[in-house]
Design an enzyme around this catalytic site. Structure first.
Site, PDB file in Angstrom:
ATOM      1  N   CYS A 171      -2.190  10.534  -4.862  1.00  0.00           N
ATOM      2  CA  CYS A 171      -1.611   9.113  -4.200  1.00  0.00           C
ATOM      3  C   CYS A 171      -2.536   9.083  -2.990  1.00  0.00           C
ATOM      4  O   CYS A 171      -3.679   9.849  -2.903  1.00  0.00           O
ATOM      5  CB  CYS A 171      -0.174   9.135  -3.865  1.00  0.00           C
ATOM      6  SG  CYS A 171      -0.213  10.391  -2.520  1.00  0.00           S
TER       7      CYS A 171
ATOM      8  N   ARG B 203       7.320  -0.531   1.961  1.00  0.00           N
ATOM      9  CA  ARG B 203       8.097   0.432   1.305  1.00  0.00           C
ATOM     10  C   ARG B 203       9.054   1.147   2.391  1.00  0.00           C
ATOM     11  O   ARG B 203      10.003   1.934   1.858  1.00  0.00           O
ATOM     12  CB  ARG B 203       7.199   1.518   0.843  1.00  0.00           C
ATOM     13  CG  ARG B 203       6.159   1.014  -0.483  1.00  0.00           C
ATOM     14  CD  ARG B 203       4.992   2.022  -0.510  1.00  0.00           C
ATOM     15  NE  ARG B 203       5.730   3.314  -0.624  1.00  0.00           N
ATOM     16  CZ  ARG B 203       5.254   4.645  -0.205  1.00  0.00           C
ATOM     17  NH1 ARG B 203       3.968   4.734   0.080  1.00  0.00           N
ATOM     18  NH2 ARG B 203       5.741   5.516   0.006  1.00  0.00           N
TER      19      ARG B 203
ATOM     20  N   LYS C 104      14.791   6.057   4.326  1.00  0.00           N
ATOM     21  CA  LYS C 104      14.420   6.026   2.876  1.00  0.00           C
ATOM     22  C   LYS C 104      14.262   7.430   2.149  1.00  0.00           C
ATOM     23  O   LYS C 104      14.692   7.565   1.136  1.00  0.00           O
ATOM     24  CB  LYS C 104      12.927   5.521   3.197  1.00  0.00           C
ATOM     25  CG  LYS C 104      12.148   5.397   1.646  1.00  0.00           C
ATOM     26  CD  LYS C 104      10.649   4.986   1.876  1.00  0.00           C
ATOM     27  CE  LYS C 104       9.653   5.847   2.353  1.00  0.00           C
ATOM     28  NZ  LYS C 104       9.100   6.932   1.561  1.00  0.00           N
ATOM     29  N   ASN C 105      13.724   8.377   2.883  1.00  0.00           N
ATOM     30  CA  ASN C 105      13.586   9.589   2.297  1.00  0.00           C
ATOM     31  C   ASN C 105      14.929  10.325   1.953  1.00  0.00           C
ATOM     32  O   ASN C 105      14.890  11.353   1.368  1.00  0.00           O
ATOM     33  CB  ASN C 105      12.554  10.608   3.106  1.00  0.00           C
ATOM     34  CG  ASN C 105      11.258  10.068   3.063  1.00  0.00           C
ATOM     35  OD1 ASN C 105      10.877   8.947   2.252  1.00  0.00           O
ATOM     36  ND2 ASN C 105      10.230  10.579   3.942  1.00  0.00           N
TER      37      ASN C 105
ATOM     38  N   ARG D 223      -1.428  15.704  -4.025  1.00  0.00           N
ATOM     39  CA  ARG D 223      -0.079  15.736  -4.137  1.00  0.00           C
ATOM     40  C   ARG D 223       0.260  16.369  -5.405  1.00  0.00           C
ATOM     41  O   ARG D 223       0.972  15.719  -6.328  1.00  0.00           O
ATOM     42  CB  ARG D 223       0.685  14.376  -3.826  1.00  0.00           C
ATOM     43  CG  ARG D 223       0.376  13.772  -2.641  1.00  0.00           C
ATOM     44  CD  ARG D 223       1.119  12.712  -2.249  1.00  0.00           C
ATOM     45  NE  ARG D 223       2.506  13.009  -1.699  1.00  0.00           N
ATOM     46  CZ  ARG D 223       3.410  12.044  -1.147  1.00  0.00           C
ATOM     47  NH1 ARG D 223       3.205  10.934  -1.128  1.00  0.00           N
ATOM     48  NH2 ARG D 223       4.633  12.699  -0.658  1.00  0.00           N
TER      49      ARG D 223
ATOM     50  N   ASP E 272       4.807  12.391   8.866  1.00  0.00           N
ATOM     51  CA  ASP E 272       5.062  10.837   8.989  1.00  0.00           C
ATOM     52  C   ASP E 272       4.979  10.287  10.186  1.00  0.00           C
ATOM     53  O   ASP E 272       4.715   9.164  10.423  1.00  0.00           O
ATOM     54  CB  ASP E 272       6.428  10.653   8.197  1.00  0.00           C
ATOM     55  CG  ASP E 272       6.415  11.079   6.794  1.00  0.00           C
ATOM     56  OD1 ASP E 272       5.221  11.198   6.230  1.00  0.00           O
ATOM     57  OD2 ASP E 272       7.444  11.028   6.275  1.00  0.00           O
TER      58      ASP E 272
END
Ligand code: UD1
Length: 420
Positions: free
Chosen positions: A116, A398, A22-23, A121, A306
């Site tokens: 968030c 997500r 995803k990133n 952030r 993560d």
């Protein structure tokens, strides 16, 4: 609210293929607008964050079509440089469009992404870098109103922290700038290399991606390209943690073990057998898990923030005491109160979590407050005795494609219950 209903204590066993990262896919999709020619992005996972990026592309005038795991972007029809608040709020990483829109159109207006679930952030480093390239940014009424007087100009940019997003935003903006840009103290994540590889395939001149100094010779024009996104290293870490926590055995295929160099030693330290080929990782957890003295999250090549939550779920069942220090985000232990409901013994003091392993977790109804917290709760529920329910699946969606069916194929007893 949808939830995963999970009957725990089944050993995971079997093979699993990884989807694209995803990133990596997100900044590459933003990069497709830098030319006016079509790009084809393969191995692009089907995730809500990716859908949000495609919605932004369509809003600004691109034609986007998905064929399986490939996304075709035709940016020739781009007609606007603003991104409305509702699309910005869908996904915080929408800020990545700022650099690309500024480079392509010379102006853009997006709403300030704000905080968030992981904490404040800030985006000061993104704005610092883009201003160095000559972008005029007015911050008013929660909006970032940006104009470039003519072409952006190459500059030497020294980041005070190797921010992934800031490095990407600056890269996206400077590939079309006049002259040379040097990004010092750049992020070194594999996703930065992937973005640079895509940009170079489009005709950009980016050198040094993956090191702490990236040098970019600006070019006047880019063309489209066909590119395959790298495998998702965090999803790989999650499957490995789930297999280890259930005493299972798993072969993760289509992955890049090199990208997990700081993660795999943790599994070995915990007593798992780990072996790799160039594109697969085998893990077997036949022995009881052992604690790991200390894990510190750090920018790549350090241990990734993560992967912290899913590995903490595994270590909550390891014999002894593990210490986890979260250095990247201020608010990334939100899975802990939920894990306490399952009988974990974890104490948090600021950025430090002390995990005292318990012999078993028990079932509970738990809520995911962010993406990786959700992954941790699924790992915990798979290992726990009894029937758990994990809520907050919009966060998990997500970043994990078909998590339930993938884990079912490994022998997990879980289903997604849809809201009536
Ligand atoms: C990216 C990843 C995210 C991962 C993180 C760290 C994407 C879409 N997301 O997020 O999954 O957890 O890298 O590996 O790729 N910071 C500032 N000012 C800035 C920018 C960042 O102070 O302008 C701080 C952040 O608050 C945070 C730290 O730097 O404390 C790391 O952030 P960054 O590397 O920018 O992460 P993201 O790009 O947001």
């Amino acid at each position: 609210m949808d939830c995963y209903h999970i009957i725990g204590q089944n050993r995971l066993n079997g093979k699993v293929c990884l989807h694209g990262a995803k990133n990596s896919a997100l900044p590459i999709l933003a990069a497709t607008i830098l030319s006016n020619k079509q790009s084809v992005i393969h191995n692009c996972p089907q995730l809500t964050d990716i859908k949000a990026a495609c919605d932004i592309l369509e809003y600004i005038g691109c034609t986007v079509t998905r064929q399986g795991q490939s996304v075709v972007v035709d940016p020739s029809g781009i007609c606007r440089g603003d991104i409305p608040d509702n699309l910005m709020r869908e996904m915080r990483s929408s800020i990545i469009f700022l650099g690309a829109l500024a480079a392509r159109l010379g102006k853009t207006c997006v709403s300030f992404p704000g905080g968030c679930e992981l904490g404040a952030r800030p985006i000061d480093l993104h704005l610092f870098g883009l201003r160095k390239l000559g972008l005029i940014i007015n911050e008013e009424h929660g909006l970032l109103d940006c104009t470039a007087p003519g072409r952006l100009k190459g500059a030497k940019i020294v980041l005070s922290f190797p921010s992934v997003g800031a490095t990407e935003n600056i890269l996206l903006a400077c590939v079309l700038a006049q002259g040379t840009t040097t990004i010092a103290n750049a992020a070194r994540e594999p996703e930065i290399i992937d973005l640079a590889n895509y940009l170079n395939a489009c005709g950009a001149q980016v050198r040094g991606a993956g090191s702490d100094t990236i040098v970019v010779e600006g070019v006047p024009k880019l063309h489209g390209a066909e590119h395959s996104v790298i495998p998702d290293r965090i999803v790989a870490a999650t499957y490995l943690a789930a297999a280890a926590a259930t005493g299972g055995e798993v072969l993760v295929q289509d992955c890049c073990p090199l990208h997990l160099e700081s993660i795999l030693p943790v599994f070995e330290h915990a007593g798992c057998v780990v072996s790799c080929t160039q594109n697969s990782i085998y893990l077997s957890a036949k022995q009881p898990l052992k604690a790991v003295p200390v894990i510190r999250t750090l920018p790549y090549p350090g241990f990734p923030t993560d992967a912290q939550a899913p590995l903490m779920a595994m270590l909550s069942l390891a014999q002894g005491t593990s210490v986890i220090v979260e250095n990247i985000f201020e608010n990334r232990f939100k899975h802990v109160p939920e894990m306490l409901k399952m009988g974990a013994d974890i104490k948090v003091e600021g950025r430090v979590a002390v995990v005292s392993g318990v012999s078993r977790l028990h079932s509970a109804k738990v809520y995911a407050s962010d993406l990786r917290a959700g992954a941790a709760l699924v790992v915990a529920a798979l290992a726990a005795q009894g029937e758990s329910e994990v809520y907050g699946l919009s966060h998990i969606d997500r970043g994990y494609e078909n998590l339930d069916t993938t884990l079912q194929n490994l022998g997990a007893r879980m289903i997604r219950k849809y809201e009536e």
